[in-house]
Design a protein around this motif. Structure first.
Motif, mmCIF file in Angstrom:
data_model
loop_
_atom_site.group_PDB
_atom_site.id
_atom_site.type_symbol
_atom_site.label_atom_id
_atom_site.label_comp_id
_atom_site.label_asym_id
_atom_site.label_seq_id
_atom_site.Cartn_x
_atom_site.Cartn_y
_atom_site.Cartn_z
ATOM 1 N N LEU A 281 -84.599 -64.578 36.425
ATOM 2 C CA LEU A 281 -83.490 -65.821 35.754
ATOM 3 C C LEU A 281 -81.861 -65.729 36.789
ATOM 4 C CD1 LEU A 281 -84.702 -67.941 33.641
ATOM 5 C CD2 LEU A 281 -85.179 -69.191 35.331
ATOM 6 N N THR A 282 -81.506 -64.713 36.108
ATOM 7 C CA THR A 282 -79.983 -64.297 36.528
ATOM 8 C C THR A 282 -80.297 -62.234 37.432
ATOM 9 O OG1 THR A 282 -80.024 -62.974 33.820
ATOM 10 C CG2 THR A 282 -79.586 -65.423 34.106
ATOM 11 N N TRP A 283 -81.564 -62.762 36.528
ATOM 12 C CA TRP A 283 -81.638 -61.016 37.454
ATOM 13 C C TRP A 283 -80.237 -59.520 37.333
ATOM 14 C CZ3 TRP A 283 -85.634 -60.897 39.803
ATOM 15 C CH2 TRP A 283 -86.581 -62.658 40.579
ATOM 16 N N SER A 284 -80.119 -60.171 36.223
ATOM 17 C CA SER A 284 -79.461 -58.870 34.873
ATOM 18 C C SER A 284 -80.670 -58.080 34.490
ATOM 19 C CB SER A 284 -78.283 -60.761 34.641
ATOM 20 O OG SER A 284 -78.917 -61.092 33.567
ATOM 21 N N ALA A 285 -80.023 -57.228 33.486
ATOM 22 C CA ALA A 285 -81.440 -56.754 32.739
ATOM 23 C C ALA A 285 -81.076 -57.385 31.071
ATOM 24 C CB ALA A 285 -79.801 -55.673 32.401
ATOM 25 N N ALA A 286 -82.663 -57.806 31.339
ATOM 26 C CA ALA A 286 -82.781 -58.778 30.165
ATOM 27 C C ALA A 286 -83.456 -57.450 28.871
ATOM 28 C CB ALA A 286 -84.438 -59.695 30.519
ATOM 29 N N ALA A 287 -83.427 -55.604 29.812
ATOM 30 C CA ALA A 287 -83.835 -54.693 28.216
ATOM 31 C C ALA A 287 -83.747 -53.480 29.568
ATOM 32 C CB ALA A 287 -85.047 -54.266 28.079
#
Length: 497
Positions: A281-287
């Motif tokens: 969704l955000t293309w950021s690091a979720a983990a």
């Protein structure tokens, strides 16, 4: 597991058919097809010499180092069409591709590359077109087995890697290209309409290293070369959907990326020891997963027993040593100032359902990590599930293509290693089981096919250097340098599955 006899092969070219009913293997310039159930030879074909015209064109581009090499005319590429109806055999040095039909031994098609040369050949997703990549990255020639016509695509980047295709969800093939202004670009071609160009768009990279397609067909991940850690997410129309670059800059670029089977996550690994799990969704690091010499509480260390091959004389199987609680593994120190540092993830691979992620780091080559990913209904907190430690560097590790919790590994010795979470314990509950399985091949009879007859010989020692699962997940091809054998699971009633 039951193991077959040992058979000769060349170039690590041995694989099951898509239906798992046949096995092809190559011996020098001969293509051999065997039945899976009996390993008896069903078909043989020989790739013949090129025509006089092709020979003249081919000889004009031979280098001094390639002259006089006895393996010059051997088959370098071989493979099945998607429906197991046709087989491809190519000799890159001779610039020849021959196509054979399994049900008709006399049917044959032949392609001669000519002066542009041949780097590699592979099947298109429909199994009726053949993609021929020329040397020097000049073009890709797509030959139709139905019409005999050719389609040309100019200036592919990284032609040695072949194509990136979406053959299940949408009928397109993607090539990463260099346009006339030496800018990186991507071409999208319709595989159902003679490979007509559907989209051609420039990409924001300055030195495109590679790309990966989402399993859903909605997104393309592309990334820069080794000098810059930057990843872009594009739509199939070429629009930039997101970018990712970690902070602080790790100094080197991206080494591997792997989409989650659902397309909801993307695992990204560089030349450092970190793996970023990006959400869709955000293309950021979720983990963020990070390599450590310390194995935390809750994770299991499976350690290969010392000298077990000598103790068992390479026969039978033995469980790994199972260690729980805080443990440590050794990591090799790397010098980031030297070129091509031995660090980072050399393999990222999800299992069939995306509940497990396999990781191999280059600075701990004897170790394989498995990370557990929660179900969609649980909080998203990936954790290290287990670590496998071996006495020799792991060469290959592959998930079973059908079963979600079945893994096979090899490390270049006389054995294979398996892990499964489907083992039924004494209390009737599924639990993990890891086993070392000896390949009973030392001083075994080897059978190979030469001059249209079987010849028997002996092999002193079999070392498993590569493994390939059967498409039905019930067998494996085990490859040594010049020979191979097969291993099949034995069902409870004693029959091979």
């Amino acid at each position: 597991m039951d193991f077959t006899e040992i058979y000769k092969q060349s170039g690590n070219l041995a694989s099951f058919s898509p239906g798992a009913h046949f096995i092809l293997n190559v011996v020098e310039n001969t293509l051999i097809v065997r039945r899976t159930d009996t390993l008896q030879i069903a078909r043989t074909w020989t790739v013949t010499a090129p025509s006089s015209t092709a020979s003249i064109l081919t000889n004009s581009r031979l280098t001094p180092s390639s002259l006089g090499v006895t393996s010059e005319g051997w088959i370098s590429h071989a493979g099945w069409s998607c429906d197991s109806e046709y087989l491809l055999a190519a000799s890159a040095k001779k610039g020849i591709i021959e196509v054979f039909k399994l049900r008709d031994e006399n049917w044959n098609a032949r392609i001669e590359a000519g002066v542009e040369g041949l780097l590699r050949a592979e099947w298109a997703p429909d199994g009726r077109h053949i993609l021929c990549f020329s040397q020097w990255g000049l073009r890709v020639t797509i030959w139709s087995l139905i019409t005999g016509n050719a389609t040309y695509i100019q200036f592919p980047i990284h032609p040695d890697r072949g194509t990136v295709t979406l053959s299940v969800l949408i009928p397109v093939t993607l090539f990463w290209l260099s346009d006339t202004r030496s800018k990186d670009a991507i071409g999208v071609y319709d595989t159902t309409d003679s490979y007509k160009l559907v989209r051609h768009f420039p990409v924001p990279t300055s030195n495109l290293s590679s790309l990966a397609l989402s399993p859903t067909g909605n997104h393309i991940a592309i990334w820069e070369g080794i000098l810059e850690y930057k990843l872009y997410i594009l739509s199939l129309a070429g629009d930039v959907q997101g970018t990712f670059s970690p902070k602080p800059d790790p100094g080197f670029g991206i080494r591997n990326a792997a989409w989650h089977p659902t397309g909801m996550f993307l695992a990204v690994a560089g030349w450092d020891d970190k793996i970023y799990i990006l959400d869709g969704l955000t293309w950021s690091a979720a983990a963020t997963l990070e390599l450590s010499s310390k194995i935390p509480v809750g994770a299991t260390l499976w350690r290969e027993p010392s000298n077990w091959l000598e103790t068992t004389q390479g026969r039978g199987f033995l469980s790994y040593e199972r260690l729980q609680g805080p443990q440590t593994i050794s990591l090799q120190r790397t010098d980031p100032t030297k070129p091509s540092p031995k660090s980072g993830a050399v393999q990222l691979e999800w299992n069939k359902t995306g509940t497990l992620l396999l990781v191999r780091f280059e600075n701990c080559p004897t170790v394989v990590h498995l990370y557990d990913f929660p179900a969609s209904s649980d909080p998203f907190v990936p954790r290290l599930r287990c670590v496998f430690q071996h006495s020799k560097p792991v060469l290959h590790a592959q998930w079973n293509p059908v079963r979600k919790g079945s893994l096979a590994l090899c490390s270049g010795n006389g054995s294979i290693y398996t892990w499964s979470d489907e083992w039924i314990g004494d209390n009737g509950v599924e639990e993990d089981m890891a086993e070392c399985i000896g390949v009973p091949a030392n001083s075994r009879l080897i059978r190979y096919f030469s001059a249209f007859k079987n010849i028997d010989g002996f092999i002193a020692k079999f070392e498993t250097r590569n493994i390939k699962w059967a498409p039905d997940g019930k067998g494996l091809v085990l490859l040594d340098k010049e020979v191979f054998c097969c291993a099949f699971e034995v069902e409870e009633d004693g029959t091979e599955s």
